[in-house]
Design an enzyme around this catalytic site. Structure first.
Site, PDB file in Angstrom:
ATOM      1  N   SER A   7      65.129 -18.213  96.399  1.00 33.68           N
ATOM      2  CA  SER A   7      64.152 -17.697  97.373  1.00 33.68           C
ATOM      3  C   SER A   7      63.916 -18.717  98.483  1.00 33.68           C
ATOM      4  CB  SER A   7      62.828 -17.386  96.675  1.00 33.68           C
ATOM      5  OG  SER A   7      61.851 -17.127  97.656  1.00 33.68           O
ATOM      6  N   HIS A  32      67.493 -14.864  98.189  1.00 36.34           N
ATOM      7  CA  HIS A  32      66.316 -13.983  98.118  1.00 36.34           C
ATOM      8  C   HIS A  32      65.442 -14.193  99.355  1.00 36.34           C
ATOM      9  CE1 HIS A  32      63.310 -11.735  95.661  1.00 36.34           C
ATOM     10  NE2 HIS A  32      62.413 -12.506  96.272  1.00 36.34           N
ATOM     11  N   ASP A  34      61.900 -13.188 101.158  1.00 31.75           N
ATOM     12  CA  ASP A  34      60.568 -12.633 100.954  1.00 31.75           C
ATOM     13  C   ASP A  34      59.972 -12.236 102.290  1.00 31.75           C
ATOM     14  OD1 ASP A  34      60.155 -12.850  98.085  1.00 31.75           O
ATOM     15  OD2 ASP A  34      60.254 -15.023  98.389  1.00 31.75           O
ATOM     16  N   MET A  36      57.082 -10.634 104.234  1.00 32.06           N
ATOM     17  CA  MET A  36      55.652 -10.342 104.020  1.00 32.06           C
ATOM     18  C   MET A  36      55.004 -10.018 105.358  1.00 32.06           C
ATOM     19  SD  MET A  36      54.608 -13.420 101.453  1.00 32.06           S
ATOM     20  CE  MET A  36      55.717 -13.995 100.151  1.00 32.06           C
ATOM     21  N   HIS A  65      63.362  -8.767  99.482  1.00 34.51           N
ATOM     22  CA  HIS A  65      62.157  -8.334  98.776  1.00 34.51           C
ATOM     23  C   HIS A  65      61.077  -8.031  99.817  1.00 34.51           C
ATOM     24  CE1 HIS A  65      58.817  -9.661  95.715  1.00 34.51           C
ATOM     25  NE2 HIS A  65      58.746  -8.385  96.020  1.00 34.51           N
ATOM     26  N   MET A  67      57.553  -7.177 100.795  1.00 33.52           N
ATOM     27  CA  MET A  67      56.134  -7.130 100.411  1.00 33.52           C
ATOM     28  C   MET A  67      55.361  -6.690 101.644  1.00 33.52           C
ATOM     29  SD  MET A  67      56.338 -10.573  98.193  1.00 33.52           S
ATOM     30  CE  MET A  67      57.900 -10.876  99.016  1.00 33.52           C
ATOM     31  N   MET A 136      57.489  -8.704  88.940  1.00 31.86           N
ATOM     32  CA  MET A 136      56.771  -9.854  89.500  1.00 31.86           C
ATOM     33  C   MET A 136      56.045 -10.591  88.382  1.00 31.86           C
ATOM     34  SD  MET A 136      57.506 -10.036  92.633  1.00 31.86           S
ATOM     35  CE  MET A 136      56.429 -11.429  93.011  1.00 31.86           C
ATOM     36  N   ASP A 174      60.680 -12.444  89.172  1.00 32.59           N
ATOM     37  CA  ASP A 174      60.363 -13.238  90.361  1.00 32.59           C
ATOM     38  C   ASP A 174      58.982 -13.877  90.261  1.00 32.59           C
ATOM     39  OD1 ASP A 174      60.126 -14.230  92.930  1.00 32.59           O
ATOM     40  OD2 ASP A 174      60.146 -12.280  93.928  1.00 32.59           O
TER      41      ASP A 174
END
Ligand code: DX5
Ligand code: ZN
Length: 227
Positions: A7, A32, A34, A36, A65, A67, A136, A174
């Site tokens: 990540s 990975h 993230d 957001m 991913h 979010m 998660m 994760d």
């Protein structure tokens, strides 16, 4: 062999391309991302532009991913950016089945993520539409949080559900993974270990990746792994 998805949330953002190349050399299996939005989670990171800017820096598959609220708004840009897996949070996906189909229609692999307190019944009617399930093990939003042990039961239950279904669905976990926590997560049945701070916060990425995956360093780097 368990896969490790590195990540980049915990990477040095001023040298992202080097960081990605370094974890590839160190034996990571996926990168990975993230994403957001400051609404679904109380943090804001980056968007699909960062994904596409790194696409030609590594051969590793991109594990994105989301979010975010309204995750479907990002699919077109992620397809153009070369995303491999696109995972949405089920809590932010009002029409989950349709959203998963849209990911696949764009030639990407579909994933559904469950927050620590979200029951696995959310998966009941979408197993046909999934390539990956992301459990998660921290509440999403930040790196370097502590692993929530209660999630181990959920990982075991999802493992059983996937095996019983006979489908080819990957089980990813994760949050809060380091050698001490990843052993139990591997035992519970995870296929992919997502790790940020325990890789990028270490001096030796190859050693960190090998110990999270429970494999010897020589094994990982010597044999490699294909996904
Ligand atoms: C948390 C993110 C994770 C995070 C993991 O919201 O989804 O992917 O980067 O970071 P560590 O491994 O530091 O817990
Ligand atoms: Zn993540």
């Amino acid at each position: 062999m368990k896969k490790v998805s590195a990540s980049i949330l915990s990477a040095d953002f001023s040298r992202l391309a080097d960081e990605v190349k370094n974890v590839e050399k160190a034996g990571a299996d996926l990168i990975h991302f993230d994403i957001m939005d400051g609404h679904f989670v109380p943090n804001l990171t980056f968007g699909p532009m960062v994904v596409s800017s790194l696409r030609d820096k590594t051969k590793l598959p991109f594990d994105v991913h989301l979010m975010v609220e309204n995750p479907e708004n990002y699919f077109e840009a992620l397809e153009r950016g070369g995303a491999g897996y696109v995972t949405v949070q089920v809590e932010a996906s009002l029409h989950l089945q349709r959203i998963l189909c849209h990911i696949r229609e764009r030639g990407m692999k579909s994933g559904a993520a469950l927050n620590p307190a979200t029951p696995i019944s959310f998966l009941d009617y979408v197993m046909d539409d999934l390539d990956l399930i992301l459990i998660m093990s921290v509440n999403p939003g930040f790196g370097a949080q502590e692993f929530i042990p209660a999630v181990l039961t959920k990982i075991k239950e999802v493992r059983q559900r996937i095996d019983k279904s006979g489908r080819n669905i990957l089980l990813s976990v994760d949050g809060g993974l380091h050698p001490e926590t990843s052993t139990a997560v591997i035992k519970a049945g995870a296929d992919i270990l997502v790790a940020g701070s325990s890789i990028f916060g270490s001096k030796d990425y190859a050693r960190a990746i090998a110990s999270i995956s429970g494999e010897s360093r020589a094994n990982r780097n010597g044999l490699g792994s294909n996904m």
